[in-house]
Design an enzyme around this catalytic site. Sequence first.
Site, PDB file in Angstrom:
ATOM      1  N   GLU A  42       0.755  -0.987   0.100  1.00  0.00           N
ATOM      2  CA  GLU A  42       0.035  -0.030   0.046  1.00  0.00           C
ATOM      3  C   GLU A  42       0.845   1.216   0.200  1.00  0.00           C
ATOM      4  O   GLU A  42       0.523   2.305  -0.572  1.00  0.00           O
ATOM      5  CB  GLU A  42      -0.952  -0.058   1.093  1.00  0.00           C
ATOM      6  CG  GLU A  42      -2.042  -1.124   1.110  1.00  0.00           C
ATOM      7  CD  GLU A  42      -3.095  -0.988   0.060  1.00  0.00           C
ATOM      8  OE1 GLU A  42      -3.038   0.139  -0.720  1.00  0.00           O
ATOM      9  OE2 GLU A  42      -3.787  -1.859  -0.355  1.00  0.00           O
ATOM     10  N   TYR A 125      -5.757   6.021   4.487  1.00  0.00           N
ATOM     11  CA  TYR A 125      -6.113   5.262   3.525  1.00  0.00           C
ATOM     12  C   TYR A 125      -5.415   3.929   4.107  1.00  0.00           C
ATOM     13  O   TYR A 125      -5.835   2.795   3.954  1.00  0.00           O
ATOM     14  CB  TYR A 125      -5.770   5.628   2.200  1.00  0.00           C
ATOM     15  CG  TYR A 125      -5.876   4.674   1.254  1.00  0.00           C
ATOM     16  CD1 TYR A 125      -6.749   4.006   0.796  1.00  0.00           C
ATOM     17  CD2 TYR A 125      -4.336   3.964   1.104  1.00  0.00           C
ATOM     18  CE1 TYR A 125      -6.479   3.063  -0.063  1.00  0.00           C
ATOM     19  CE2 TYR A 125      -4.240   2.774   0.227  1.00  0.00           C
ATOM     20  CZ  TYR A 125      -5.429   2.249  -0.469  1.00  0.00           C
ATOM     21  OH  TYR A 125      -5.339   1.147  -1.067  1.00  0.00           O
ATOM     22  N   ASP A 143      -9.506   5.385  -1.591  1.00  0.00           N
ATOM     23  CA  ASP A 143      -8.694   5.636  -2.506  1.00  0.00           C
ATOM     24  C   ASP A 143      -9.287   6.070  -3.950  1.00  0.00           C
ATOM     25  O   ASP A 143     -10.591   6.319  -3.903  1.00  0.00           O
ATOM     26  CB  ASP A 143      -7.599   4.476  -2.854  1.00  0.00           C
ATOM     27  CG  ASP A 143      -8.161   3.274  -3.860  1.00  0.00           C
ATOM     28  OD1 ASP A 143      -9.446   3.464  -4.015  1.00  0.00           O
ATOM     29  OD2 ASP A 143      -7.513   2.684  -4.257  1.00  0.00           O
ATOM     30  N   CYS A 195     -14.811  -0.012 -13.650  1.00  0.00           N
ATOM     31  CA  CYS A 195     -15.277   1.321 -13.538  1.00  0.00           C
ATOM     32  C   CYS A 195     -13.951   2.079 -13.640  1.00  0.00           C
ATOM     33  O   CYS A 195     -13.761   3.035 -12.608  1.00  0.00           O
ATOM     34  CB  CYS A 195     -16.147   1.360 -12.190  1.00  0.00           C
ATOM     35  SG  CYS A 195     -16.976   2.781 -11.967  1.00  0.00           S
ATOM     36  N   CYS A 202     -19.313  -0.774 -18.193  1.00  0.00           N
ATOM     37  CA  CYS A 202     -20.685  -1.075 -17.501  1.00  0.00           C
ATOM     38  C   CYS A 202     -21.327  -2.308 -17.830  1.00  0.00           C
ATOM     39  O   CYS A 202     -22.107  -3.033 -17.007  1.00  0.00           O
ATOM     40  CB  CYS A 202     -21.740   0.290 -17.769  1.00  0.00           C
ATOM     41  SG  CYS A 202     -21.155   1.782 -17.097  1.00  0.00           S
ATOM     42  N   CYS A 205     -20.346  -5.049 -15.748  1.00  0.00           N
ATOM     43  CA  CYS A 205     -20.197  -4.553 -14.456  1.00  0.00           C
ATOM     44  C   CYS A 205     -21.182  -5.295 -13.252  1.00  0.00           C
ATOM     45  O   CYS A 205     -22.191  -5.524 -13.439  1.00  0.00           O
ATOM     46  CB  CYS A 205     -20.577  -3.215 -14.212  1.00  0.00           C
ATOM     47  SG  CYS A 205     -20.345  -2.564 -12.433  1.00  0.00           S
ATOM     48  N   CYS A 211     -26.473   0.835 -10.320  1.00  0.00           N
ATOM     49  CA  CYS A 211     -25.819   1.913 -10.284  1.00  0.00           C
ATOM     50  C   CYS A 211     -26.626   3.422 -10.958  1.00  0.00           C
ATOM     51  O   CYS A 211     -27.097   3.360 -11.915  1.00  0.00           O
ATOM     52  CB  CYS A 211     -24.731   1.786 -11.574  1.00  0.00           C
ATOM     53  SG  CYS A 211     -23.582   3.046 -11.780  1.00  0.00           S
TER      54      CYS A 211
HETATM   55 FE1  SF4 Z   1     -19.125   1.981 -12.565  1.00  0.00          FE
HETATM   56 FE2  SF4 Z   1     -21.671   2.012 -12.432  1.00  0.00          FE
HETATM   57 FE3  SF4 Z   1     -20.689   1.115 -14.809  1.00  0.00          FE
HETATM   58 FE4  SF4 Z   1     -20.633  -0.357 -12.870  1.00  0.00          FE
HETATM   59  S1  SF4 Z   1     -22.127   0.321 -13.936  1.00  0.00           S
HETATM   60  S2  SF4 Z   1     -19.036   0.259 -14.244  1.00  0.00           S
HETATM   61  S3  SF4 Z   1     -20.414   1.082 -11.161  1.00  0.00           S
HETATM   62  S4  SF4 Z   1     -20.427   3.395 -13.855  1.00  0.00           S
END
Ligand code: SF4
Length: 354
Positions: A42, A125, A143, A195, A202, A205, A211
């Site tokens: 880290e 952090y 972060d 992301c 997305c 994701c 989201c």
């Molecule tokens: Fe990021 Fe939302 Fe897209 Fe997922 S859906 S990659 S959290 S912007």
Amino acid sequence: MREDLIGAEILDWYDAHARQLPWRVPPGSAERADPYRVWMSEIMLQQTTVAAVKAYFERFTTRWPTVGDLAAADDAAVMGEWAGLGYYARARNLLKCARVVVADHGGTFPRTEAELLTLPGIGPYTAAAIASIAFDEPAPVMDGNIERVMARLFAVEAPLPGSKPVLKDHATRLTPQSRPGDHAQALMDLGATICTPKSPACGICPVIEHCAARAAGIAAELPRKSPKKAKPVRFGYAYIARKPDGAILLETRPDRGLLGGMLAIPTSDWSDAPAEDPPVDTQWHDPDLEVRHTFTHFHLRMALRVASVAQDATPTRGAFVPLAQFSPKTLPTVFRKAFDLSRGVSVDGARRNG
Ligand code: SF4
């Protein structure tokens, strides 16, 4: 929004897609993460990419496998191994912290975020990362990657850095009591691989259904940022002096301040209008070359000066290092740039390549 559901989906995704990193224990492993390795990684990862850190991490942990080994290391050896990674205060703090862990904590890292925060060089952090990853404390780890995921998931449109407390509140509510370390690492991975800052993927994701930024069509615009102040430019001179046998004049920078304790090419001070401050009395040549480097808070532009000195020349500061004992790799990047630039210059200051 169901935080527990989102947390579970993030962990499921992590179980299947966790990045393999040299400091990490894979999800599902019976092994515990070693706080020494978590801490080291880290600190190295602050302002530095995973790709750049991997080789340094392997070298450090091979040479100094425990915090006790590192605490007993020579300062110069540690600073030398750190050369090229930048932000050298981190290396000095690494040593200080290792020695405090040995002297005050019997060579064992404290287990809580609050205690970890009392150690040199460990900020909010890093304390949260060690507490959650190595000791399973549900401390939210914030972060840049995780801030971005929170800003998008919850469509926080207020700009950074003012929005940090709101983003932390969201992260705190999302952090599960069970496996908080894997949750933190999952969010780090999600931010680093899916992301991403410019074009979030997305479509793959794991939390797309939850989201808010994606639903509002503003994912790539978040997080917003307050305009930054322009970095000032400082100027200086860098002096490359060599003897006929190839020995080069180097100095160790003062312990305090930028690049403190590091091996260096001698320079003047760095300011708006620096005075020449040559480290040896000789005839210096001006090859009309400039070393440019950017630090966190300013840009630096140094005019190069070169000289070939007599074999018995005595510097006013620093020492001549024989060619066989000098490795440019042990210099911080700014001085390595100066050294590399000087290679294209002959001893009378003329450029060899026009
Ligand atoms: Fe990021 Fe939302 Fe897209 Fe997922 S859906 S990659 S959290 S912007």
